[in-house]
Design a protein around this motif. Structure first.
Motif, mmCIF file in Angstrom:
data_model
loop_
_atom_site.group_PDB
_atom_site.id
_atom_site.type_symbol
_atom_site.label_atom_id
_atom_site.label_comp_id
_atom_site.label_asym_id
_atom_site.label_seq_id
_atom_site.Cartn_x
_atom_site.Cartn_y
_atom_site.Cartn_z
ATOM 1 N N ALA A 116 -73.767 -57.736 36.927
ATOM 2 C CA ALA A 116 -72.898 -58.646 37.097
ATOM 3 C C ALA A 116 -71.456 -58.330 37.613
ATOM 4 C CB ALA A 116 -72.563 -59.800 35.912
ATOM 5 N N LYS A 117 -70.982 -57.042 37.201
ATOM 6 C CA LYS A 117 -70.063 -56.583 37.951
ATOM 7 C C LYS A 117 -70.157 -56.320 39.228
ATOM 8 C CE LYS A 117 -69.477 -54.576 32.977
ATOM 9 N NZ LYS A 117 -69.499 -53.381 32.289
ATOM 10 N N PHE A 118 -71.414 -55.678 39.601
ATOM 11 C CA PHE A 118 -71.583 -55.294 40.870
ATOM 12 C C PHE A 118 -71.611 -56.377 42.007
ATOM 13 C CE2 PHE A 118 -75.359 -54.542 43.905
ATOM 14 C CZ PHE A 118 -74.897 -53.271 44.458
ATOM 15 N N ALA A 119 -72.177 -57.541 41.457
ATOM 16 C CA ALA A 119 -72.400 -58.745 42.381
ATOM 17 C C ALA A 119 -71.932 -60.069 41.760
ATOM 18 C CB ALA A 119 -73.867 -58.753 42.719
ATOM 19 N N ARG A 120 -70.854 -60.110 41.393
ATOM 20 C CA ARG A 120 -70.312 -61.220 40.684
ATOM 21 C C ARG A 120 -70.592 -62.665 41.091
ATOM 22 N NH1 ARG A 120 -69.167 -65.304 39.257
ATOM 23 N NH2 ARG A 120 -67.190 -66.154 38.251
ATOM 24 N N SER A 121 -70.691 -62.737 42.558
ATOM 25 C CA SER A 121 -70.697 -64.178 42.888
ATOM 26 C C SER A 121 -72.029 -64.593 42.822
ATOM 27 C CB SER A 121 -70.294 -64.145 44.364
ATOM 28 O OG SER A 121 -71.083 -63.179 45.150
ATOM 29 N N PRO A 163 -77.171 -42.986 35.871
ATOM 30 C CA PRO A 163 -77.035 -42.642 37.268
ATOM 31 C C PRO A 163 -76.331 -43.507 38.128
ATOM 32 C CG PRO A 163 -79.229 -43.625 36.898
ATOM 33 C CD PRO A 163 -78.304 -43.345 35.416
ATOM 34 N N PHE A 164 -75.704 -44.470 37.617
ATOM 35 C CA PHE A 164 -74.751 -45.502 38.364
ATOM 36 C C PHE A 164 -73.466 -45.726 37.706
ATOM 37 C CE2 PHE A 164 -78.307 -48.003 36.795
ATOM 38 C CZ PHE A 164 -77.487 -48.954 35.696
ATOM 39 N N PRO A 165 -72.557 -46.345 38.227
ATOM 40 C CA PRO A 165 -71.351 -46.600 37.445
ATOM 41 C C PRO A 165 -71.471 -47.544 36.230
ATOM 42 C CG PRO A 165 -70.775 -46.320 40.065
ATOM 43 C CD PRO A 165 -72.435 -46.342 39.707
ATOM 44 N N CYS A 166 -71.288 -47.303 35.181
ATOM 45 C CA CYS A 166 -71.525 -48.005 34.085
ATOM 46 C C CYS A 166 -70.184 -47.955 33.032
ATOM 47 C CB CYS A 166 -72.619 -47.444 33.334
ATOM 48 S SG CYS A 166 -73.055 -48.539 31.944
ATOM 49 N N THR A 167 -69.647 -49.204 32.780
ATOM 50 C CA THR A 167 -68.696 -49.407 31.852
ATOM 51 C C THR A 167 -69.336 -50.469 30.762
ATOM 52 O OG1 THR A 167 -67.754 -51.320 33.310
ATOM 53 C CG2 THR A 167 -66.880 -48.830 33.193
ATOM 54 N N ARG A 168 -70.004 -49.724 29.932
ATOM 55 C CA ARG A 168 -70.586 -50.410 28.757
ATOM 56 C C ARG A 168 -69.741 -51.775 28.224
ATOM 57 N NH1 ARG A 168 -72.899 -48.693 24.483
ATOM 58 N NH2 ARG A 168 -71.214 -47.209 24.132
ATOM 59 N N GLU A 169 -68.843 -51.432 27.777
ATOM 60 C CA GLU A 169 -67.943 -52.272 26.703
ATOM 61 C C GLU A 169 -67.019 -53.096 27.404
ATOM 62 O OE1 GLU A 169 -65.961 -49.299 24.494
ATOM 63 O OE2 GLU A 169 -67.466 -49.265 22.983
ATOM 64 N N GLU A 170 -66.792 -53.170 28.736
ATOM 65 C CA GLU A 170 -66.209 -53.838 29.751
ATOM 66 C C GLU A 170 -67.054 -55.104 29.887
ATOM 67 O OE1 GLU A 170 -65.290 -54.166 34.319
ATOM 68 O OE2 GLU A 170 -64.353 -52.399 33.357
ATOM 69 N N LYS A 171 -66.672 -56.257 29.747
ATOM 70 C CA LYS A 171 -66.892 -57.562 29.540
ATOM 71 C C LYS A 171 -67.269 -58.032 31.330
ATOM 72 C CE LYS A 171 -65.598 -61.911 29.667
ATOM 73 N NZ LYS A 171 -66.768 -62.601 30.535
ATOM 74 N N PRO A 172 -68.366 -58.265 31.665
ATOM 75 C CA PRO A 172 -68.733 -58.788 32.977
ATOM 76 C C PRO A 172 -67.762 -60.059 33.372
ATOM 77 C CG PRO A 172 -70.732 -58.530 31.958
ATOM 78 C CD PRO A 172 -69.813 -58.345 30.815
ATOM 79 N N PRO A 173 -67.404 -60.269 34.383
ATOM 80 C CA PRO A 173 -66.649 -61.288 34.915
ATOM 81 C C PRO A 173 -67.319 -62.692 35.092
ATOM 82 C CG PRO A 173 -67.331 -60.035 36.925
ATOM 83 C CD PRO A 173 -67.787 -59.611 35.806
ATOM 84 N N VAL A 174 -68.357 -62.886 34.197
ATOM 85 C CA VAL A 174 -68.941 -64.278 34.081
ATOM 86 C C VAL A 174 -69.227 -64.520 32.703
ATOM 87 C CG1 VAL A 174 -70.263 -63.568 36.161
ATOM 88 C CG2 VAL A 174 -71.168 -62.962 34.031
ATOM 89 N N PRO A 175 -69.641 -65.664 32.454
ATOM 90 C CA PRO A 175 -70.066 -66.099 31.019
ATOM 91 C C PRO A 175 -70.969 -65.129 30.450
ATOM 92 C CG PRO A 175 -69.964 -67.994 32.459
ATOM 93 C CD PRO A 175 -69.955 -66.958 33.285
ATOM 94 N N THR A 176 -70.635 -64.614 29.095
ATOM 95 C CA THR A 176 -71.592 -63.803 28.711
ATOM 96 C C THR A 176 -72.025 -64.271 27.100
ATOM 97 O OG1 THR A 176 -69.765 -62.386 27.955
ATOM 98 C CG2 THR A 176 -70.909 -61.841 29.958
ATOM 99 N N VAL A 177 -73.174 -64.036 26.592
ATOM 100 C CA VAL A 177 -73.527 -64.485 25.283
ATOM 101 C C VAL A 177 -74.422 -63.358 24.955
ATOM 102 C CG1 VAL A 177 -74.664 -65.952 23.813
ATOM 103 C CG2 VAL A 177 -73.486 -66.831 25.612
ATOM 104 N N ALA A 178 -73.964 -62.904 23.570
ATOM 105 C CA ALA A 178 -74.658 -61.480 23.035
ATOM 106 C C ALA A 178 -75.341 -62.153 22.055
ATOM 107 C CB ALA A 178 -73.937 -60.336 22.756
#
Length: 249
Positions: free
Chosen positions: A139-144, A181-196
């Motif tokens: 979701a961070k990689f392809a927000r749109s 093996p790819f950029p990962c910021t686990r704790e950073e919220k994606p720029p879309v609605p998220t429910v855990a």
């Protein structure tokens, strides 16, 4: 010594590296509770019609991403009920999840593009455990292209070793749990609605790591199921439906 001995030793050294010890992990009793998954699946089959009626689908396209060592078949109970409820749920078409690869996000992107050819609309990702980490990073990689992300027992917060799965992750993927093996910021919220979705009975992932903290996700829903039950038990499937409805609100 054979010329390939060093290569073999290095191969296993990276996979079996212990790393720092986590300060806390789920209890052994909750871990053993995952043995109930066959009963969860049978309950879901018996209640399939009621479950599909209880979820109000709106035609959205949903991509289901399995957890570590799981395949699309493992997500089938959830997919079938979401489709019966009025969603258009899809498998990820990448076989068994053997951990992240350098091109994992690109492969998910290709799958999302294939789904979007029929509607042109964003796709909502529902990821179980490790699959939820893929969903958040995609979701961070392809927000749109993403309408939202639902995670199920996904360790996106806190210590990446506060679980009973990280050694298996390193063994099958070959990467340290804190260096994918790819950029990962686990704790950073994606720029879309998220429910855990998280469970106090999760015996694989420490519950607070799957619940997350304010600012790391938009909402969190407590679910009464085991870790294996998120995509198989009636309680887990109903929680996914509730999360999807929240995103539509």
């Amino acid at each position: 010594m054979p010329p390939y001995a060093d290569a073999i030793a290095s191969f296993w050294k990276g996979r079996l590296a212990s790393g720092p010890r986590a300060s806390a992990r789920p209890s052994l009793s909750h871990l053993l509770g995952n043995a109930s998954v066959p009963f969860d699946i049978n309950r879901t089959k018996a209640q399939a019609e009621q479950l599909s009626r209880a979820i109000r689908g709106d035609g959205r396209h949903i991509l289901l991403v399995p957890g570590l060592m799981a395949s699309e078949h493992r997500m089938e109970p959830l997919r079938a009920i979401l489709n019966a409820a009025g969603y258009q749920a899809h498998g990820w078409d990448m076989g068994r999840n053997f951990g992240p690869r350098a091109d994992t996000l690109e492969k998910i992107d290709a799958r999302v593009d294939a789904i979007r050819r029929t509607s042109g609309k964003p796709v909502t990702l529902v990821g179980w455990s490790l699959g939820g980490l893929y969903a958040r990073e995609y979701a961070k990689f392809a927000r749109s292209k993403v309408g939202g992300v639902v995670t199920m027992g996904t360790p996106f917060s806190g210590d990446p070793r506060a679980n009973h799965a990280w050694r298996l992750y390193q063994l099958v993927s070959g990467f340290p749990v804190d260096t994918p093996p790819f950029p990962c910021t686990r704790e950073e919220k994606p720029p879309v609605p998220t429910v855990a979705l998280w469970s106090p009975r999760d015996g694989v992932i420490l519950p607070e790591c799957a619940r997350g903290r304010a600012g790391e996700r938009d909402r969190a829903i407590e679910v009464d199921c085991t870790h294996m039950g998120f995509a198989a038990a009636p309680e887990g499937i109903l929680a996914v439906g509730k999360a999807l409805e929240m995103m539509a609100a």
